[in-house]
Design a protein around this motif. Structure first.
Motif, PDB file in Angstrom:
ATOM      1  N   PRO A 135      24.315  34.056  37.063  1.00 31.10           N
ATOM      2  CA  PRO A 135      26.265  32.880  38.501  1.00 31.10           C
ATOM      3  C   PRO A 135      26.030  31.595  39.093  1.00 31.10           C
ATOM      4  N   PRO A 136      24.745  30.867  38.562  1.00 32.03           N
ATOM      5  CA  PRO A 136      24.884  29.108  38.980  1.00 32.03           C
ATOM      6  C   PRO A 136      25.575  28.672  38.143  1.00 32.03           C
ATOM      7  N   VAL A 137      26.179  29.465  37.133  1.00 26.95           N
ATOM      8  CA  VAL A 137      26.964  27.891  36.676  1.00 26.95           C
ATOM      9  C   VAL A 137      28.667  29.269  35.850  1.00 26.95           C
ATOM     10  N   MET A 138      28.782  29.378  37.008  1.00 22.78           N
ATOM     11  CA  MET A 138      30.335  30.713  37.379  1.00 22.78           C
ATOM     12  C   MET A 138      30.826  29.737  38.655  1.00 22.78           C
ATOM     13  N   SER A 139      32.293  30.323  37.662  1.00 18.66           N
ATOM     14  CA  SER A 139      32.969  30.122  39.249  1.00 18.66           C
ATOM     15  C   SER A 139      32.979  30.717  39.982  1.00 18.66           C
ATOM     16  N   GLY A 140      33.589  30.769  41.065  1.00 17.82           N
ATOM     17  CA  GLY A 140      33.987  31.510  42.087  1.00 17.82           C
ATOM     18  C   GLY A 140      34.815  32.701  42.208  1.00 17.82           C
ATOM     19  N   GLY A 141      35.925  31.958  41.783  1.00 16.43           N
ATOM     20  CA  GLY A 141      36.577  33.891  40.373  1.00 16.43           C
ATOM     21  C   GLY A 141      35.807  33.795  39.452  1.00 16.43           C
ATOM     22  N   GLU A 142      34.906  33.384  38.784  1.00 13.66           N
ATOM     23  CA  GLU A 142      34.304  34.539  37.679  1.00 13.66           C
ATOM     24  C   GLU A 142      32.915  35.505  38.799  1.00 13.66           C
ATOM     25  N   LYS A 143      32.375  34.911  39.943  1.00 18.77           N
ATOM     26  CA  LYS A 143      31.666  35.430  40.085  1.00 18.77           C
ATOM     27  C   LYS A 143      32.375  36.555  41.070  1.00 18.77           C
ATOM     28  N   GLN A 144      33.687  36.197  41.545  1.00 18.76           N
ATOM     29  CA  GLN A 144      34.370  37.700  42.639  1.00 18.76           C
ATOM     30  C   GLN A 144      35.169  38.423  41.316  1.00 18.76           C
ATOM     31  N   ARG A 145      34.776  38.229  40.559  1.00 16.74           N
ATOM     32  CA  ARG A 145      35.313  39.461  39.466  1.00 16.74           C
ATOM     33  C   ARG A 145      34.379  40.375  38.741  1.00 16.74           C
ATOM     34  N   ALA A 146      32.840  39.420  38.533  1.00 12.79           N
ATOM     35  CA  ALA A 146      32.200  40.317  38.488  1.00 12.79           C
ATOM     36  C   ALA A 146      31.192  40.718  39.077  1.00 12.79           C
ATOM     37  N   ALA A 147      31.795  40.730  40.426  1.00 14.21           N
ATOM     38  CA  ALA A 147      30.982  41.442  42.516  1.00 14.21           C
ATOM     39  C   ALA A 147      31.932  43.777  41.762  1.00 14.21           C
ATOM     40  N   LEU A 148      33.539  42.389  41.266  1.00 17.84           N
ATOM     41  CA  LEU A 148      34.306  43.543  41.456  1.00 17.84           C
ATOM     42  C   LEU A 148      33.919  44.607  40.455  1.00 17.84           C
ATOM     43  N   ALA A 149      33.509  44.194  39.298  1.00 18.62           N
ATOM     44  CA  ALA A 149      33.297  44.655  37.965  1.00 18.62           C
ATOM     45  C   ALA A 149      31.792  45.619  38.421  1.00 18.62           C
ATOM     46  N   ARG A 150      30.967  45.436  39.062  1.00 20.63           N
ATOM     47  CA  ARG A 150      29.897  45.529  39.754  1.00 20.63           C
ATOM     48  C   ARG A 150      30.058  47.081  40.537  1.00 20.63           C
ATOM     49  N   ALA A 151      31.520  46.837  41.267  1.00 18.31           N
ATOM     50  CA  ALA A 151      31.211  47.355  42.295  1.00 18.31           C
ATOM     51  C   ALA A 151      31.927  48.891  41.661  1.00 18.31           C
ATOM     52  N   LEU A 152      32.680  48.815  40.351  1.00 17.99           N
ATOM     53  CA  LEU A 152      33.570  50.059  39.494  1.00 17.99           C
ATOM     54  C   LEU A 152      32.490  50.264  38.905  1.00 17.99           C
ATOM     55  N   ILE A 153      31.426  49.613  38.356  1.00 15.85           N
ATOM     56  CA  ILE A 153      30.216  50.382  37.344  1.00 15.85           C
ATOM     57  C   ILE A 153      30.378  51.523  37.803  1.00 15.85           C
ATOM     58  N   GLY A 154      30.013  52.317  38.905  1.00 21.17           N
ATOM     59  CA  GLY A 154      29.645  53.694  38.900  1.00 21.17           C
ATOM     60  C   GLY A 154      31.132  54.594  39.278  1.00 21.17           C
ATOM     61  N   LYS A 155      31.862  54.022  39.209  1.00 23.18           N
ATOM     62  CA  LYS A 155      34.039  55.069  38.933  1.00 23.18           C
ATOM     63  C   LYS A 155      33.763  55.470  40.276  1.00 23.18           C
ATOM     64  N   PRO A 156      33.246  54.647  41.459  1.00 25.20           N
ATOM     65  CA  PRO A 156      34.012  55.252  42.805  1.00 25.20           C
ATOM     66  C   PRO A 156      34.875  55.498  43.252  1.00 25.20           C
ATOM     67  N   GLU A 157      35.374  56.488  44.350  1.00 21.81           N
ATOM     68  CA  GLU A 157      36.439  56.428  44.726  1.00 21.81           C
ATOM     69  C   GLU A 157      36.748  56.339  45.078  1.00 21.81           C
ATOM     70  N   ILE A 158      36.361  55.588  46.149  1.00 23.58           N
ATOM     71  CA  ILE A 158      36.390  54.642  47.441  1.00 23.58           C
ATOM     72  C   ILE A 158      36.228  53.138  47.066  1.00 23.58           C
ATOM     73  N   LEU A 159      37.552  51.871  46.884  1.00 20.20           N
ATOM     74  CA  LEU A 159      36.741  50.677  46.423  1.00 20.20           C
ATOM     75  C   LEU A 159      36.952  49.678  48.122  1.00 20.20           C
TER      76      LEU A 159
END
Length: 219
Positions: A135-159
């Protein structure tokens, strides 16, 4: 999936900061949560995620009364809800791959059982070449997309996404929105908290508007 009935919230003995909130989030729905800065969008997201308890009223999550849930019930219900926070909450000592895989590791799953899914998801959000970055060498947009991927990895019914486009440039904001729309098309209910009127005007979506502690729904 989510139902609020006359929900109110106050801190301590102070005045109610949210009052008489009544609405529902249906399966496969897409909505914006909006209102002025400080109106209570993040607080409402925390109520939906069950990380905050209301002072009064009824919150029903997946047909369960939130007030009746025990501490042992909460983790399983929260796994059905993905959240992208404003501050990302990535762990600096873990790679992008490890941050995204963390929810599955916590459950005790072996890497061999989820590696392909994590790699595919990172490619889907445009981070296929950043799997080993920290994370320290990632841009804000990359961190945003990584956070999105982490939220989705469990296949949630609501995001739930709290200001997901607030710290990125317009082209990346549009890319993120396309991901949210595609996710909704695949069956996930999506709630996006934002104060960006121009962004909302690009989509014909339901709006939940918080103002002066009250919520109005515009279908």
């Amino acid at each position: 999936m989510i139902r609020f009935e006359n929900v109110g919230l106050r801190y301590g003995m102070g005045p109610e900061i949210l009052r008489d909130l009544s609405f529902q989030i249906a399966p496969r729905s897409f909505q914006f949560l909006t209102g002025p800065s400080g109106a209570g969008k993040t607080t409402l997201i925390r109520l939906i995620f069950l990380s905050l308890k209301p002072t009064r009223g009824l919150i029903t999550v997946f047909n369960r009364d939130a007030a009746s849930l025990s501490k042992t019930d909460l983790p399983a219900l929260r796994r059905r809800i993905g959240v992208v926070f404003q501050d990302f909450r990535l762990l600096d000592h873990l790679t992008t791959f490890e941050n995204v895989a963390l929810p599955l590791r916590v459950l005790g799953n072996e890497e061999s059982s989820y590696r392909a899914d994590v790699v595919e998801l990172l490619r889907w959000v445009g981070l296929g070449d950043r799997m080993h970055a920290f994370p320290p060498v990632m841009s804000g947009g990359e961190k945003q997309r990584a956070a999105l991927a982490r939220a989705l990895i469990g296949k949630p019914e609501i995001l739930l996404a709290d200001e997901p486009t607030g710290n990125v440039d317009p082209p990346l904001a549009r890319r993120l929105m396309r991901l949210f729309v595609e996710l909704n098309r695949l069956g996930t209910s999506v709630v996006i908290a934002t104060h960006d009127i121009n962004l909302m005007n690009q989509f014909n979506a339901r709006r939940l508007v918080i103002e002066e502690g009250r919520l109005t729904v515009y279908d």
